[in-house]
Structures are given as structure tokens and as C-alpha cells.
Design a protein around this motif. Structure first.
Motif, mmCIF file in Angstrom:
data_model
loop_
_atom_site.group_PDB
_atom_site.id
_atom_site.type_symbol
_atom_site.label_atom_id
_atom_site.label_comp_id
_atom_site.label_asym_id
_atom_site.label_seq_id
_atom_site.Cartn_x
_atom_site.Cartn_y
_atom_site.Cartn_z
ATOM 1 N N ALA A 1 0.831 -1.199 0.000
ATOM 2 C CA ALA A 1 0.000 0.000 0.000
ATOM 3 C C ALA A 1 0.868 1.253 0.000
ATOM 4 O O ALA A 1 0.558 2.241 -0.678
ATOM 5 C CB ALA A 1 -0.930 -0.002 1.212
ATOM 6 N N THR A 2 1.963 1.217 0.746
ATOM 7 C CA THR A 2 2.878 2.357 0.796
ATOM 8 C C THR A 2 3.456 2.653 -0.590
ATOM 9 O O THR A 2 3.498 3.805 -1.041
ATOM 10 C CB THR A 2 4.036 2.084 1.774
ATOM 11 O OG1 THR A 2 3.493 1.808 3.065
ATOM 12 C CG2 THR A 2 4.974 3.267 1.871
ATOM 13 N N PHE A 3 3.907 1.612 -1.270
ATOM 14 C CA PHE A 3 4.478 1.766 -2.609
ATOM 15 C C PHE A 3 3.430 2.269 -3.590
ATOM 16 O O PHE A 3 3.689 3.140 -4.421
ATOM 17 C CB PHE A 3 5.066 0.440 -3.068
ATOM 18 C CG PHE A 3 5.796 0.498 -4.376
ATOM 19 C CD1 PHE A 3 6.614 1.577 -4.693
ATOM 20 C CD2 PHE A 3 5.684 -0.526 -5.309
ATOM 21 C CE1 PHE A 3 7.297 1.638 -5.895
ATOM 22 C CE2 PHE A 3 6.360 -0.476 -6.508
ATOM 23 C CZ PHE A 3 7.162 0.612 -6.809
ATOM 24 N N SER A 4 2.219 1.721 -3.479
ATOM 25 C CA SER A 4 1.128 2.121 -4.363
ATOM 26 C C SER A 4 0.832 3.614 -4.219
ATOM 27 O O SER A 4 0.637 4.326 -5.215
ATOM 28 C CB SER A 4 -0.130 1.305 -4.046
ATOM 29 O OG SER A 4 -1.223 1.742 -4.828
ATOM 30 N N ILE A 5 0.820 4.118 -2.988
ATOM 31 C CA ILE A 5 0.556 5.544 -2.760
ATOM 32 C C ILE A 5 1.681 6.389 -3.351
ATOM 33 O O ILE A 5 1.435 7.447 -3.943
ATOM 34 C CB ILE A 5 0.393 5.821 -1.252
ATOM 35 C CG1 ILE A 5 -0.853 5.114 -0.726
ATOM 36 C CG2 ILE A 5 0.296 7.329 -0.994
ATOM 37 C CD1 ILE A 5 -0.971 5.126 0.784
ATOM 38 N N GLY A 6 2.923 5.926 -3.202
ATOM 39 C CA GLY A 6 4.053 6.643 -3.787
ATOM 40 C C GLY A 6 3.916 6.773 -5.299
ATOM 41 O O GLY A 6 4.149 7.854 -5.862
ATOM 42 N N ILE A 7 3.513 5.683 -5.948
ATOM 43 C CA ILE A 7 3.329 5.712 -7.406
ATOM 44 C C ILE A 7 2.194 6.658 -7.789
ATOM 45 O O ILE A 7 2.309 7.436 -8.743
ATOM 46 C CB ILE A 7 3.040 4.289 -7.937
ATOM 47 C CG1 ILE A 7 4.267 3.397 -7.767
ATOM 48 C CG2 ILE A 7 2.621 4.341 -9.406
ATOM 49 C CD1 ILE A 7 4.024 1.944 -8.138
ATOM 50 N N LEU A 8 1.101 6.603 -7.034
ATOM 51 C CA LEU A 8 -0.049 7.449 -7.344
ATOM 52 C C LEU A 8 0.287 8.929 -7.207
ATOM 53 O O LEU A 8 -0.136 9.752 -8.021
ATOM 54 C CB LEU A 8 -1.229 7.075 -6.432
ATOM 55 C CG LEU A 8 -1.856 5.708 -6.717
ATOM 56 C CD1 LEU A 8 -2.806 5.313 -5.591
ATOM 57 C CD2 LEU A 8 -2.591 5.711 -8.049
ATOM 58 N N TYR A 9 1.069 9.280 -6.189
ATOM 59 C CA TYR A 9 1.496 10.672 -6.043
ATOM 60 C C TYR A 9 2.430 11.069 -7.192
ATOM 61 O O TYR A 9 2.374 12.196 -7.686
ATOM 62 C CB TYR A 9 2.197 10.892 -4.702
ATOM 63 C CG TYR A 9 1.265 11.264 -3.574
ATOM 64 C CD1 TYR A 9 0.440 12.385 -3.676
ATOM 65 C CD2 TYR A 9 1.205 10.506 -2.408
ATOM 66 C CE1 TYR A 9 -0.421 12.730 -2.646
ATOM 67 C CE2 TYR A 9 0.343 10.845 -1.374
ATOM 68 C CZ TYR A 9 -0.467 11.956 -1.504
ATOM 69 O OH TYR A 9 -1.318 12.310 -0.489
ATOM 70 N N PHE A 10 3.278 10.133 -7.628
ATOM 71 C CA PHE A 10 4.153 10.404 -8.772
ATOM 72 C C PHE A 10 3.319 10.702 -10.014
ATOM 73 O O PHE A 10 3.600 11.648 -10.750
ATOM 74 C CB PHE A 10 5.080 9.218 -9.029
ATOM 75 C CG PHE A 10 5.958 9.377 -10.242
ATOM 76 C CD1 PHE A 10 7.173 10.043 -10.147
ATOM 77 C CD2 PHE A 10 5.566 8.881 -11.474
ATOM 78 C CE1 PHE A 10 7.977 10.213 -11.269
ATOM 79 C CE2 PHE A 10 6.363 9.038 -12.598
ATOM 80 C CZ PHE A 10 7.574 9.704 -12.493
ATOM 81 N N GLU A 11 2.299 9.893 -10.252
ATOM 82 C CA GLU A 11 1.442 10.085 -11.420
ATOM 83 C C GLU A 11 0.675 11.399 -11.337
ATOM 84 O O GLU A 11 0.346 11.996 -12.359
ATOM 85 C CB GLU A 11 0.468 8.915 -11.550
ATOM 86 C CG GLU A 11 1.160 7.605 -11.930
ATOM 87 C CD GLU A 11 0.213 6.429 -11.991
ATOM 88 O OE1 GLU A 11 -0.943 6.574 -11.517
ATOM 89 O OE2 GLU A 11 0.609 5.372 -12.508
ATOM 90 N N LYS A 12 0.409 11.873 -10.129
ATOM 91 C CA LYS A 12 -0.248 13.160 -9.935
ATOM 92 C C LYS A 12 0.738 14.324 -10.036
ATOM 93 O O LYS A 12 0.356 15.484 -9.895
ATOM 94 C CB LYS A 12 -0.915 13.196 -8.551
ATOM 95 C CG LYS A 12 -2.183 12.389 -8.397
ATOM 96 C CD LYS A 12 -2.624 12.377 -6.935
ATOM 97 C CE LYS A 12 -3.996 11.772 -6.763
ATOM 98 N NZ LYS A 12 -5.081 12.697 -7.119
ATOM 99 N N LYS A 13 2.014 13.997 -10.221
ATOM 100 C CA LYS A 13 3.100 14.985 -10.294
ATOM 101 C C LYS A 13 3.329 15.699 -8.967
ATOM 102 O O LYS A 13 3.844 16.812 -8.928
ATOM 103 C CB LYS A 13 2.834 15.997 -11.418
ATOM 104 C CG LYS A 13 2.763 15.350 -12.796
ATOM 105 C CD LYS A 13 2.590 16.378 -13.891
ATOM 106 C CE LYS A 13 2.548 15.698 -15.263
ATOM 107 N NZ LYS A 13 2.384 16.670 -16.372
#
Length: 224
Positions: free
Chosen positions: A68-80
């Protein structure tokens, strides 16, 4: 002009200028959705927000949930939102993550935050684990990093460009062209924009919509 004609027709039919204006917006949104691809995919934004909400709930239940931690990191990356992304990617529970995906997102995030030397190290690790990670985008980031140096190594740049040839799709060629244009090499940029348009002409009809945006931008930036 076409937009005005559509607006005039809708206004005549509905008798309501506001409804006609909304109709024009909807028509152009549909054209973009199925043909151009410039506007954000709002369904994807909704899905991304829902996924983040679910991952945050999982962390509340189990703070040690690395997935879940990694998933949130990726999602924030995609949101720039790169600073937020880094907070999650740097979390201690991910310190033993040695996957290509982790190295890739960590490296690209650091690059976006202008921590280029650190980002390069992570991107190199990602490519060692999986040379196809990011489908060519890591090589563009590495070229950008090399070109920012006081004395760029042309041999390194040429080697990276050769590797990008394996992923020579319209998007990559356009983004590499923009990089050269930013650095003032207009002839190289024009050549890459031309290649991007040629690459688009070879795209099967089923995937043209995905690459059409980059082909249009390549045509525009080749002129300006």
C-alpha cells in the motif's frame, strides 16, 4: 470557426445559449476522448483517487503494509506531486525493495526533484534489473542528466540514444525532440519530430489514438 457553427446550431435548436455552450464542450470533449487525447482522462483520475483512498485505508489498518505504501508513492508520482511521492517511496518499510519498479519510480521522482545524481543511480539499477522498464523514458531522463553537465560526454549520449531506438515510439521521439529543442539544438529537434511523425504513420489503427497527441505536438514544435 467550426466551434462557432456548432454553437450557433445548438443554440438555434435548444433556444438556450448556456445549453448550447455546454453542448459544444461535451462534443469537443468526446472528440478529444476518442480521437485526440489532449484532455485528462477523468475516469482514470477518478479511479486513481479511489485507489489512493483504499490504499490509505489499508495503511490505517496495517501501517506495515509495504504494498500500500508503494502504491501511494506511485499514485502521487502520477499526480506529479513528487515531494509527497518521495515521502512514501523513502519509507523504511520499502528499504529492502529491490524491484525494477521501485528503482524506476524512486529514480524518476528524484530526477523531477532535481536530485539528478541520486536519481541516475536508481534509474541505472532499474535498467539493470529490467532493461525495458519505463519503455524508453529512463533513457531520456539519463540523456537530460548528461546534457546538464558542464562537459557532456557525447559517447554516453550516443549510447543512450541507440538504446532508445528499441523504444522508438511517437511519444519517446517527441519527448527527446523537446529535450534537444530546450537545449537549443533545433536541427536535431526537428529531425526527431520528423521521425516521430513517421513513426506515427506506421502505427496500427487500433493504437493510433494513443500516439496521435504526440504526433500533433511534433508537427507543431517542428514549425515553431
Amino acid at each position: 470557426m467550426k466551434g462557432f457553427i456548432i454553437y450557433f446550431l445548438l443554440s438555434s435548436i435548444t433556444g438556450n445559449p448556456l445549453m448550447a455552450f455546454l453542448g459544444v464542450i461535451i462534443i469537443y470533449s468526446l472528440i478529444d476522448r476518442f480521437y485526440l487525447g489532449f484532455l485528462p482522462d477523468f475516469t482514470r483520475i477518478f479511479r486513481r483517487n479511489r485507489q489512493m483512498k483504499n490504499s490509505l485505508k489499508e495503511l490505517q489498518v496495517n501501517p506495515q503494509n509495504a504494498s500500500a505504501t508503494f502504491s501511494i508513492g506511485i499514485l502521487y508520482f502520477e499526480k506529479k506531486k513528487y515531494e509527497e511521492a518521495l515521502k512514501y517511496l523513502e519509507h523504511p518499510k520499502l528499504k529492502d525493495n529491490e524491484t525494477a519498479n521501485f528503482y524506476y519510480y524512486m529514480g524518476m521522482t528524484l530526477m523531477k526533484l532535481k536530485r539528478s545524481d541520486e536519481g541516475k543511480d536508481y534509474i541505472m539499477k532499474a535498467l539493470e534489473v529490467n532493461p525495458r522498464i519505463g519503455y524508453g523514458l529512463p533513457y531520456i531522463a539519463l540523456i537530460d542528466h548528461e546534457m546538464e553537465k558542464y562537459a557532456p560526454d557525447r559517447h554516453i549520449i550516443n549510447d543512450l540514444e541507440e538504446k532508445i531506438e528499441k523504444f522508438a515510439n511517437t511519444e519517446n521521439l517527441y519527448k527527446l525532440g523537446r529535450l534537444y529543442k530546450k537545449l537549443g539544438n533545433k536541427e536535431k529537434a526537428k529531425n526527431l519530430f520528423s521521425k516521430a511523425m513517421v513513426e506515427y504513420s506506421y502505427c496500427p489503427k487500433g493504437i493510433r489514438r494513443i500516439h496521435r497527441k504526440w504526433a500533433i505536438l511534433s508537427r507543431v514544435y517542428k514549425i515553431v
